[in-house]
Design a protein around this motif. Sequence first.
Motif, PDB file in Angstrom:
ATOM      1  N   ALA A  10       0.811  -1.218   0.000  1.00 55.14           N
ATOM      2  CA  ALA A  10       0.000   0.000   0.000  1.00 55.14           C
ATOM      3  C   ALA A  10       0.846   1.269   0.000  1.00 55.14           C
ATOM      4  CB  ALA A  10      -0.919   0.008   1.219  1.00 55.14           C
ATOM      5  N   TRP A  23      -5.910   6.883  -3.450  1.00 56.15           N
ATOM      6  CA  TRP A  23      -6.618   5.626  -3.716  1.00 56.15           C
ATOM      7  C   TRP A  23      -6.707   5.366  -5.220  1.00 56.15           C
ATOM      8  CZ3 TRP A  23      -8.482   2.133  -0.088  1.00 56.15           C
ATOM      9  CH2 TRP A  23      -8.347   2.543   1.248  1.00 56.15           C
ATOM     10  N   ALA A  46       1.616   4.759  -2.791  1.00 60.62           N
ATOM     11  CA  ALA A  46       0.657   4.818  -3.894  1.00 60.62           C
ATOM     12  C   ALA A  46       0.133   6.231  -4.119  1.00 60.62           C
ATOM     13  CB  ALA A  46      -0.507   3.870  -3.631  1.00 60.62           C
ATOM     14  N   ALA A  79      -3.455   4.070  -6.386  1.00 65.08           N
ATOM     15  CA  ALA A  79      -3.264   2.686  -5.916  1.00 65.08           C
ATOM     16  C   ALA A  79      -3.987   1.713  -6.832  1.00 65.08           C
ATOM     17  CB  ALA A  79      -3.781   2.548  -4.497  1.00 65.08           C
ATOM     18  N   ALA A  80      -5.179   2.093  -7.251  1.00 64.43           N
ATOM     19  CA  ALA A  80      -5.933   1.215  -8.157  1.00 64.43           C
ATOM     20  C   ALA A  80      -5.234   1.113  -9.493  1.00 64.43           C
ATOM     21  CB  ALA A  80      -7.342   1.755  -8.333  1.00 64.43           C
ATOM     22  N   SER A 136      -2.142   1.393 -10.177  1.00 61.11           N
ATOM     23  CA  SER A 136      -0.864   0.696 -10.151  1.00 61.11           C
ATOM     24  C   SER A 136      -1.029  -0.788 -10.435  1.00 61.11           C
ATOM     25  CB  SER A 136      -0.180   0.904  -8.799  1.00 61.11           C
ATOM     26  OG  SER A 136      -0.929   0.294  -7.775  1.00 61.11           O
ATOM     27  N   HIS A 137      -2.248  -1.277 -10.411  1.00 60.16           N
ATOM     28  CA  HIS A 137      -2.467  -2.689 -10.729  1.00 60.16           C
ATOM     29  C   HIS A 137      -3.517  -2.897 -11.807  1.00 60.16           C
ATOM     30  CE1 HIS A 137      -0.078  -5.215  -7.990  1.00 60.16           C
ATOM     31  NE2 HIS A 137       0.073  -4.057  -7.381  1.00 60.16           N
TER      32      HIS A 137
END
Lengths: 540, 298
Positions: free
Chosen positions: B279, B285, B282, B288-289, B291-292
């Motif tokens: 986490a 939020w 990132a 963070a999403a 990044s994948h």
Amino acid sequence: MSGKLKPRDLARPGEQLTALDPSALPPLPPPYMDWPEPGVKALSEAHRARLEHSLDGVVGVKITRPADEGERDAYVARFLTGLDKLLDREANWTFLQPLLLSLENCVKCNTCAEACPIYESSGRNDVYRPIFRAEVLRRLARRRQGGRLAAALSRFTGNDVPAVWETLARLADLSYRCTLCRRCAQACAMGVDNGLLTREIRKLFSQELGWAPDELHKEGTVKQLAVGASTGMNPQGLFDVVAFAQDEIAERLGLAIEIPVDKAGADILVLHNAGEFLSWPENLQAFALIFAAAGLSWTLSSEIAGYDSVNYGLFYDDVQLLRVGLQHAAAARKLGVRKVVIGECGHAHKAAMATGDRLWLQEANIPRESSFTLLAQLLREGRIALEPSRNDFPVTLHDPCNVVRSMGIVAPQREVIRAACPRFREMTPHGVDNYCCGGGSGFAIMDSLNFRDWRLVVAGRKKFAQILSAFAPELDQTELPKYVCAPCSNCKGQIRDLLDHYDAWARIRLHYGGLVELVANALQGVPAGFLDWDDIDAMK
Amino acid sequence: MPVLPIFLYAAVAFFVAAVALRARKYARGRAHLRWELYPVAHERGRAQYGGSHFEVPDHWTRQRALDRRGEARAMAAEIVLLAGVRRHNRSLWRFSLPYHLGVYLVSLWLGLVVAGGLFWPAGDLPRPLSLAVDATGFGGFGLGLVGGAGLLWRRLRDVSLRPYNAPADLANLGAWLTAMGWSLGVHAAEGGFASLVAFGGDWLRLRAVAPAWPIAVEVVLGALLLAYLPLSRMFHFVAKYFLYHDVRWDDAPNPPGGDLERRLVRAMDFGLAWSAPHAAGAGTWREAARSHTDGESS
């Protein structure tokens, strides 16, 4: 045992706080009243030395014991920082309001304990009370927020749980002694949700300290996002599975059924739990037979996570919940489908449709529907027809908590099973009052060390008793097959392990499976014998 | 002006401010992820068995059938009869019901006393109102004392409850019992509530008053209780609204382009401050999403 352990005891120095007493376990119904329950295996000396087990001698999270005092203190400091983030409006926007409400408004009546199958099945061990772990978090948070004044008043206010290594090591493991079934929340007139608090504890440990069971994180969401499925199956593996399923249908039933993959512009993307493909390939075959009979336009996806509906983030981590959910959405967008249909996986339903309803945003907001709803619709509209006489054996239905209590999908699966199974009977209680299978919140895939013993003997005990009671009229007919319909991959895995543990096929011909298998077995236009009891017997 | 009326004004002001602040804290976080629990009382035709709109084919294309009357009925049963406690903990309900009915009657009594003081400042209430004040006052204090004493006895006696009840928790009940017991004794001796109504009339008109000492003690106890309410778990008289409507029964869908979606999109830009390896770093939020998700927008 009752009343002996207090929340502050979690901080008590010592090797092990409590242990499961097999003699205190509630008895099972016939014919298992005298079943010799072995309890939970003791850990080896090497594991005891290396891994944290000081809660109850069971290892769920596999926390390596710190080498020295400095390392312990560092973990405590990180935990407290994480606690601050858990209470922060931005860092925890996902659940802050529900968390605060449940944290600050418990009236300590303990009604939740009587609703909890784990507390009851453990012989009423205090540490498994739903309020016990919630109260530890509550007291830690109040003390943290209140500063020195809170510490000075701790005897009066009861905020007496110190943040020390023992507290957090035991609390981390204790958060994996609850299946998040939320039966306790349903019993709480106040609306306090100890299941939510348990998940928040898991989340704190995962998102701040990186502590989570390997089966959920490293071998779960991380692997799924990297490889494509939490089982480790890559996209080529999916094509092999599909080819095998088509061959099986042709060989066993003489039907040429296509299972479409990556069919752009299909009406429906079906998201299956990839565990089904390996453990229960007949589930995929049954879906294919039914959808072919109904003439649906559908497809599977071979994109990363597009062929694995699981989202273990729902059980322990909001960051991973978001990432996996958006991978599912990306797979659907790429194919341009009208809707996503969730197969027989309970938590995948909740992660994609309910909790995920507020994560699949804007262009990612592709409609999602339950396969139970779709199956009932196909029957109602006459698009599939059944010969229920093929299912002339006793059947009962397990309600997956995530689909039923957390989403309110109760009637469609009953409409289907009543149409397909003339000897269907409900469990008691059922529907939104059901008991968890004991494999919820990831437990079904947590098998390492002695955790499996605990989940079978304690977490699954109530469900096994319920299953036996549902078949009570026929239990003396030991050659008559009996079918536990568990339309959820995790529940199915847990019930499989329970039936194995109790040798239930050999003793009373107790079998389990999904809903679509029953439908396929009765489906007009498909030769009889989709469910082949001789085959099942040979596999046992 | 004597200290007592000022103390009472301060207690009322503190109560109002504390309730507003705590309610505001809860109300601020309403755009969270769904975590409802069934049955949801406003599901028309489905609440009886715990069903939901998800049972409807292509549910996103259909108008949700909401049963606001059913929801109101469920709320009334919960508030007045404590239906949930009755169903899940009958032994507790036997004491909790009279206690809560007592508190409701006392609240009504307080309203009548204030109204009486406002319109009949001398305390000489019309007969029907006087009877209503007597009925709600004596009935409320009596029921509250019986139920409260039962709850306290239960908490002290039940070994499984003891570890979870700190002295402060017992003090909640103790405060109610003391205040209600004192009021019942004072007004039973007086044979009514006229002196309190008269004090209320003066107090509402900002007149300097010094009531007889038993009434003064009653006012002090009442004022302390009032100020303590929003700080204690007794705040559930407000929190329960949020627990039910914002969490347990919050099944509001998130249609594209709606207000809820706008708020959720904003939340995606909140900082992701968590430090675990998967986490950390990132940013937000949304990042963070991404990044994948290979550049997919959240």
